[in-house]
Design a protein around this motif. Sequence first.
Motif, PDB file in Angstrom:
ATOM      1  N   MET A 200      34.736  42.242  45.173  1.00 13.36           N
ATOM      2  CA  MET A 200      33.472  41.842  44.863  1.00 13.36           C
ATOM      3  C   MET A 200      33.782  40.131  44.530  1.00 13.36           C
ATOM      4  O   MET A 200      33.031  39.542  44.743  1.00 13.36           O
ATOM      5  N   MET A 201      35.027  40.290  43.093  1.00 12.50           N
ATOM      6  CA  MET A 201      34.494  39.222  42.738  1.00 12.50           C
ATOM      7  C   MET A 201      35.516  38.158  44.014  1.00 12.50           C
ATOM      8  O   MET A 201      35.032  36.972  43.302  1.00 12.50           O
ATOM      9  N   GLY A 202      36.353  37.973  44.648  1.00  8.56           N
ATOM     10  CA  GLY A 202      36.715  37.535  45.460  1.00  8.56           C
ATOM     11  C   GLY A 202      35.432  36.879  46.400  1.00  8.56           C
ATOM     12  O   GLY A 202      35.764  35.832  47.376  1.00  8.56           O
ATOM     13  N   LEU A 203      34.786  37.837  46.592  1.00  9.75           N
ATOM     14  CA  LEU A 203      33.832  37.561  47.589  1.00  9.75           C
ATOM     15  C   LEU A 203      32.359  36.410  46.949  1.00  9.75           C
ATOM     16  O   LEU A 203      31.817  35.862  47.763  1.00  9.75           O
ATOM     17  N   SER A 204      32.184  36.741  45.793  1.00 12.46           N
ATOM     18  CA  SER A 204      31.400  35.886  45.227  1.00 12.46           C
ATOM     19  C   SER A 204      31.169  34.303  44.883  1.00 12.46           C
ATOM     20  O   SER A 204      30.188  33.466  45.065  1.00 12.46           O
ATOM     21  N   ALA A 205      32.478  33.336  45.157  1.00 15.33           N
ATOM     22  CA  ALA A 205      32.306  32.223  46.209  1.00 15.33           C
ATOM     23  C   ALA A 205      31.617  32.396  47.411  1.00 15.33           C
ATOM     24  O   ALA A 205      30.694  31.058  47.824  1.00 15.33           O
ATOM     25  N   ALA A 206      31.872  32.969  48.284  1.00 15.78           N
ATOM     26  CA  ALA A 206      30.824  33.018  49.458  1.00 15.78           C
ATOM     27  C   ALA A 206      29.297  33.485  50.095  1.00 15.78           C
ATOM     28  O   ALA A 206      28.832  32.447  50.492  1.00 15.78           O
ATOM     29  N   ASN A 208      27.730  35.728  49.525  1.00 14.63           N
ATOM     30  CA  ASN A 208      26.910  36.851  50.748  1.00 14.63           C
ATOM     31  C   ASN A 208      27.011  38.047  49.672  1.00 14.63           C
ATOM     32  O   ASN A 208      27.271  39.321  49.755  1.00 14.63           O
ATOM     33  N   ALA A 209      25.187  38.270  49.768  1.00 12.38           N
ATOM     34  CA  ALA A 209      24.575  39.555  48.481  1.00 12.38           C
ATOM     35  C   ALA A 209      24.859  40.652  48.864  1.00 12.38           C
ATOM     36  O   ALA A 209      25.144  41.484  48.893  1.00 12.38           O
ATOM     37  N   ASP A 210      24.896  40.852  50.841  1.00  9.71           N
ATOM     38  CA  ASP A 210      25.617  41.963  51.157  1.00  9.71           C
ATOM     39  C   ASP A 210      26.435  42.758  51.037  1.00  9.71           C
ATOM     40  O   ASP A 210      26.407  43.889  50.431  1.00  9.71           O
ATOM     41  N   ALA A 211      27.500  41.371  51.211  1.00  9.90           N
ATOM     42  CA  ALA A 211      28.772  42.058  51.211  1.00  9.90           C
ATOM     43  C   ALA A 211      28.959  42.609  49.122  1.00  9.90           C
ATOM     44  O   ALA A 211      29.444  43.524  48.976  1.00  9.90           O
ATOM     45  N   MET A 212      28.585  41.848  49.065  1.00  8.68           N
ATOM     46  CA  MET A 212      28.851  42.316  47.700  1.00  8.68           C
ATOM     47  C   MET A 212      28.420  43.519  46.801  1.00  8.68           C
ATOM     48  O   MET A 212      28.330  43.792  46.232  1.00  8.68           O
ATOM     49  N   ALA A 213      27.491  43.889  46.911  1.00 11.70           N
ATOM     50  CA  ALA A 213      26.408  44.434  46.285  1.00 11.70           C
ATOM     51  C   ALA A 213      27.039  46.021  47.504  1.00 11.70           C
ATOM     52  O   ALA A 213      27.133  47.125  46.465  1.00 11.70           O
ATOM     53  N   ASN A 214      27.724  45.800  48.154  1.00  6.85           N
ATOM     54  CA  ASN A 214      28.449  47.108  48.961  1.00  6.85           C
ATOM     55  C   ASN A 214      29.348  47.112  48.451  1.00  6.85           C
ATOM     56  O   ASN A 214      29.861  48.284  47.771  1.00  6.85           O
ATOM     57  N   TYR A 215      29.845  46.155  47.987  1.00  7.95           N
ATOM     58  CA  TYR A 215      31.457  46.475  47.079  1.00  7.95           C
ATOM     59  C   TYR A 215      31.263  47.003  45.948  1.00  7.95           C
ATOM     60  O   TYR A 215      31.697  47.555  44.621  1.00  7.95           O
ATOM     61  N   GLN A 216      30.384  46.371  44.912  1.00  7.08           N
ATOM     62  CA  GLN A 216      29.823  46.554  44.167  1.00  7.08           C
ATOM     63  C   GLN A 216      29.286  48.608  44.050  1.00  7.08           C
ATOM     64  O   GLN A 216      29.329  49.088  42.958  1.00  7.08           O
ATOM     65  N   ASN A 217      29.049  48.662  44.509  1.00 12.12           N
ATOM     66  CA  ASN A 217      27.743  50.485  45.106  1.00 12.12           C
ATOM     67  C   ASN A 217      28.550  50.987  45.010  1.00 12.12           C
ATOM     68  O   ASN A 217      29.426  52.486  44.613  1.00 12.12           O
ATOM     69  N   LEU A 218      30.435  50.536  45.772  1.00 16.63           N
ATOM     70  CA  LEU A 218      31.398  51.440  45.933  1.00 16.63           C
ATOM     71  C   LEU A 218      32.437  51.335  44.602  1.00 16.63           C
ATOM     72  O   LEU A 218      32.941  52.881  44.667  1.00 16.63           O
ATOM     73  N   ALA A 219      32.184  50.586  44.007  1.00 16.68           N
ATOM     74  CA  ALA A 219      33.033  50.908  42.460  1.00 16.68           C
ATOM     75  C   ALA A 219      32.478  51.790  41.632  1.00 16.68           C
ATOM     76  O   ALA A 219      32.887  52.590  40.206  1.00 16.68           O
ATOM     77  N   ILE A 220      30.957  51.642  41.435  1.00 15.18           N
ATOM     78  CA  ILE A 220      30.008  52.586  40.767  1.00 15.18           C
ATOM     79  C   ILE A 220      30.117  53.871  41.253  1.00 15.18           C
ATOM     80  O   ILE A 220      30.484  54.779  40.295  1.00 15.18           O
ATOM     81  N   PHE A 221      30.424  53.871  42.468  1.00 17.24           N
ATOM     82  CA  PHE A 221      30.080  55.651  42.943  1.00 17.24           C
ATOM     83  C   PHE A 221      32.044  55.682  42.631  1.00 17.24           C
ATOM     84  O   PHE A 221      31.732  56.960  41.849  1.00 17.24           O
ATOM     85  N   VAL A 332      49.849  49.268  39.680  1.00 17.88           N
ATOM     86  CA  VAL A 332      50.861  48.752  40.626  1.00 17.88           C
ATOM     87  C   VAL A 332      49.836  48.362  41.806  1.00 17.88           C
ATOM     88  O   VAL A 332      50.072  47.082  42.640  1.00 17.88           O
ATOM     89  N   ALA A 333      48.701  49.666  42.540  1.00 13.36           N
ATOM     90  CA  ALA A 333      47.912  49.186  43.580  1.00 13.36           C
ATOM     91  C   ALA A 333      46.867  47.838  42.857  1.00 13.36           C
ATOM     92  O   ALA A 333      46.119  47.109  43.885  1.00 13.36           O
ATOM     93  N   VAL A 334      46.721  48.243  42.102  1.00 11.09           N
ATOM     94  CA  VAL A 334      45.273  46.791  41.473  1.00 11.09           C
ATOM     95  C   VAL A 334      45.978  45.574  41.389  1.00 11.09           C
ATOM     96  O   VAL A 334      45.632  44.750  41.670  1.00 11.09           O
ATOM     97  N   LEU A 335      47.126  45.674  40.245  1.00 11.91           N
ATOM     98  CA  LEU A 335      47.595  44.239  40.284  1.00 11.91           C
ATOM     99  C   LEU A 335      47.969  43.555  41.628  1.00 11.91           C
ATOM    100  O   LEU A 335      48.058  42.646  41.616  1.00 11.91           O
ATOM    101  N   SER A 336      47.949  44.494  42.531  1.00  8.83           N
ATOM    102  CA  SER A 336      48.537  43.367  44.001  1.00  8.83           C
ATOM    103  C   SER A 336      47.408  42.996  44.440  1.00  8.83           C
ATOM    104  O   SER A 336      47.563  42.587  45.161  1.00  8.83           O
ATOM    105  N   ILE A 337      46.241  43.718  44.126  1.00  9.40           N
ATOM    106  CA  ILE A 337      44.801  42.796  44.577  1.00  9.40           C
ATOM    107  C   ILE A 337      44.830  41.744  43.869  1.00  9.40           C
ATOM    108  O   ILE A 337      44.362  40.730  44.069  1.00  9.40           O
ATOM    109  N   VAL A 338      45.157  42.055  42.340  1.00 10.98           N
ATOM    110  CA  VAL A 338      44.818  40.724  41.377  1.00 10.98           C
ATOM    111  C   VAL A 338      45.643  39.707  42.024  1.00 10.98           C
ATOM    112  O   VAL A 338      45.050  38.297  41.709  1.00 10.98           O
ATOM    113  N   GLY A 339      47.234  40.318  42.580  1.00  9.68           N
ATOM    114  CA  GLY A 339      47.724  38.742  42.828  1.00  9.68           C
ATOM    115  C   GLY A 339      47.773  38.305  44.360  1.00  9.68           C
ATOM    116  O   GLY A 339      48.027  37.146  44.903  1.00  9.68           O
ATOM    117  N   ALA A 340      46.634  38.537  44.540  1.00 10.05           N
ATOM    118  CA  ALA A 340      46.505  38.317  46.431  1.00 10.05           C
ATOM    119  C   ALA A 340      45.866  37.907  46.692  1.00 10.05           C
ATOM    120  O   ALA A 340      45.006  37.436  45.672  1.00 10.05           O
TER     121      ALA A 340
END
Length: 340
Positions: A200-206, A208-221, A332-340
């Motif tokens: 979601m943070m990676g999409l902030s520059a673009a 896209n409200a719909d996409a950011m809402a989707n990923y935020q609500n996935l994180a909330i779930f 390891v999985a989370v760090l791989s996303i941070v470093g991508a």
Amino acid sequence: MLRLIVALILSLVAMLIIGPRVLPVLRKLKFGQTIYELGPKSHQTKQGTPTMGGLMFAAVTSLVALVLALFSQFGGWSDFALALVVVSLASMLIGFVDDYIKVVKKRNLGLIWWQKIIGQVVVAVGFSTYCYLNPYVGSSIIVPFFNVEWNLGVFYIPLMSMVMIFMINSANLQDGLDGLLSSVSVVGSAAWGMMALFVMMGLSAAGNADAMANYQNLAIFAMALAGALMGFLRFNHYPAMVFMGDTGSMFIGGAMVGMAMLLRMPLFMLLVCFTMIASSLSVIIQRIYFKVTHGKRIFKMSPIHHHFELSGMTETQIVAMYAIVEGVLCLVAVLSIVGA
């Protein structure tokens, strides 16, 4: 980030409140667990422990996730939250029917294997089709560590359907010790939540409200599930006062694979859901080895957590070991996303 914390705390508190009130009801209804004679002998003392406790954290997770999803800070439409609740509850329904037949109808085997598979195929194909047609998911999946995408094309639906069925049953197989599946799923669900937050943070520059809402609500779930399971552990840790049953394990399985697919990260389940996958693989290896060697066993008992148990480890030691392994791999999985 605040919404994720709220989801975690709300679910945790809700579970701690409703748990003491639901347990007496399960006992009164005589929803007691049947312990199979083929399992470890030490488990016979657990006979009659209330089961189907997964109804509690399934209800709490679904309610908290949907309520918080109604108030998206981005103002865009989000269907990820509803999709996750639906696929998790649909997976749970199969386990609930299985538990109901075993506990209420007193048929120890519950649903016949092919009945379970038919239900799981319907759920898996339906959700895979939804993902395939969703503009924020599609047929491409992310390859860990290489920051590239793999387009599965027309093979997406059949391949992801098989992955879903495998993972739902893998979660079910891992639910064999007090607090085991609950513990590793707290860690795994929190990891999915953090990865969704980073996406979601990676999409902030673009913007896209719909996409950011989707990923935020996935994180909330994800955080709602983690909080609910933390609360459930209050009653499910050794010695367990309640079991989640197939009702709870299949809800978790559906939720885990659902989050992975919506994030386009099913390959990351090799890390985030490693212990679940290991449970299934140990059963497969045991059966193949048994047939090839005409009766010999490579493990003392499968799934592999029972092998560790029969090798002298206590249930609490096994749960701690699994949680540590899960924690390291999720990091390891989370760090791989941070470093991508």
